[in-house]
Write a protein that holds these residues in place. Sequence first.
Motif, PDB file in Angstrom:
ATOM      1  N   ARG A  81     -46.562 -76.199   0.274  1.00  0.00           N
ATOM      2  CA  ARG A  81     -46.082 -74.887  -0.152  1.00  0.00           C
ATOM      3  C   ARG A  81     -45.252 -74.974  -1.434  1.00  0.00           C
ATOM      4  N   TYR A  82     -44.484 -76.021  -1.555  1.00  0.00           N
ATOM      5  CA  TYR A  82     -43.686 -76.213  -2.766  1.00  0.00           C
ATOM      6  C   TYR A  82     -44.601 -76.295  -3.988  1.00  0.00           C
TER       7      TYR A  82
ATOM      8  N   HIS B 246     -46.544 -72.916  -4.669  1.00  0.00           N
ATOM      9  CA  HIS B 246     -45.699 -71.914  -5.324  1.00  0.00           C
ATOM     10  C   HIS B 246     -45.401 -72.319  -6.767  1.00  0.00           C
ATOM     11  N   LYS B 247     -45.078 -73.575  -6.966  1.00  0.00           N
ATOM     12  CA  LYS B 247     -44.671 -74.042  -8.295  1.00  0.00           C
ATOM     13  C   LYS B 247     -45.789 -73.895  -9.317  1.00  0.00           C
TER      14      LYS B 247
ATOM     15  N   LEU C 156     -49.900 -69.922  -4.887  1.00  0.00           N
ATOM     16  CA  LEU C 156     -49.398 -68.941  -3.930  1.00  0.00           C
ATOM     17  C   LEU C 156     -48.680 -67.863  -4.724  1.00  0.00           C
TER      18      LEU C 156
ATOM     19  N   THR D 252     -45.948 -64.811  -5.649  1.00  0.00           N
ATOM     20  CA  THR D 252     -44.506 -64.684  -5.459  1.00  0.00           C
ATOM     21  C   THR D 252     -44.174 -63.566  -4.474  1.00  0.00           C
TER      22      THR D 252
ATOM     23  N   SER E  16     -48.008 -63.917  -0.014  1.00  0.00           N
ATOM     24  CA  SER E  16     -47.868 -65.353   0.225  1.00  0.00           C
ATOM     25  C   SER E  16     -48.005 -65.664   1.710  1.00  0.00           C
TER      26      SER E  16
ATOM     27  N   GLU F 137     -50.420 -68.319   3.766  1.00  0.00           N
ATOM     28  CA  GLU F 137     -49.823 -69.375   4.586  1.00  0.00           C
ATOM     29  C   GLU F 137     -50.290 -69.271   6.032  1.00  0.00           C
TER      30      GLU F 137
ATOM     31  N   SER G 285     -57.262 -70.690  -4.853  1.00  0.00           N
ATOM     32  CA  SER G 285     -55.931 -70.459  -4.306  1.00  0.00           C
ATOM     33  C   SER G 285     -55.602 -71.545  -3.282  1.00  0.00           C
ATOM     34  N   TYR G 286     -54.376 -71.491  -2.798  1.00  0.00           N
ATOM     35  CA  TYR G 286     -53.914 -72.427  -1.768  1.00  0.00           C
ATOM     36  C   TYR G 286     -54.821 -72.394  -0.542  1.00  0.00           C
TER      37      TYR G 286
END
Length: 260
Positions: free
Chosen positions: A115-116, A119-120, A124, A126, A131, A135, A196-197
């Motif tokens: 997740r870090y 997002h960075k 993901l 904001t 988000s 997840e 995407s994630y």
Amino acid sequence: MGNQLFKASHSAWLCLTQGSLLQPNKLQPRFTKHIQVAMSTQDSLSYTLRYFDLQGISETIRLLLTVKGVEWTEEHPEWPVTKADQPLGRLPVLLEKNSDGEVVFELTESMVIERYLAHKYGLLPTELQASARQEQLRDQFVDLQNAAFDYHFSDGDFKDNLKKMFGELAGYLIKFHTKALQANGNNGHYVGDSISYADIALYAFLRFIRSQSKVKNDGFSSYFEPEKVPEFAKVVAAVEAEPALERYLTQDVRKATYMW
């Protein structure tokens, strides 16, 4: 039933992450590095992922780092010799370094690391609800991956119940994820028209299940055959079409776990 079954069986999966079941003669003792991708175009940060030379619970992390063109290396610590050197005595560990090579941030726990990074590097959103939806999709793979792993440490009725549970969970997951993918136009992405994630997490999950089934012939991958879930097949094709992932995905596929 699911929660009761996992109370007993999940310990085997935790042992994989903590290394207590790992056999040094099966994981050749070493402390090596290998650079997977070129210099980051986004900033001067680089990363070191510390884990075993397995898919395990770190394949999504590798794909996240690779798809964004971040500079990263991988270390395979000698285990359990270096266990006490890890923050929580377990792997994976992510080290974030500045341009001078100094560690400026250290993080453990695979899902937190994912997740870090997501997002960075913009994989993901904001916005909190958007988000959370992604997840949620990612976390739904966890119980299935655990069940597939724990199955091979079980026997008797318990083993049969795990296989039944996997089928039930797979059915719910496929229905839920198919609906999400169709709502986005069935274009090979969960969100919009770019990776995407959630896309990466699905790909890593299927890679693990198929690798394990190929060796163990447990039948779990049969739930996700392209003809049965064409929406998933489109995501796989889209991820494999990403130019940044081409080199990584053409390398030999790592073993799913230390045993197979």
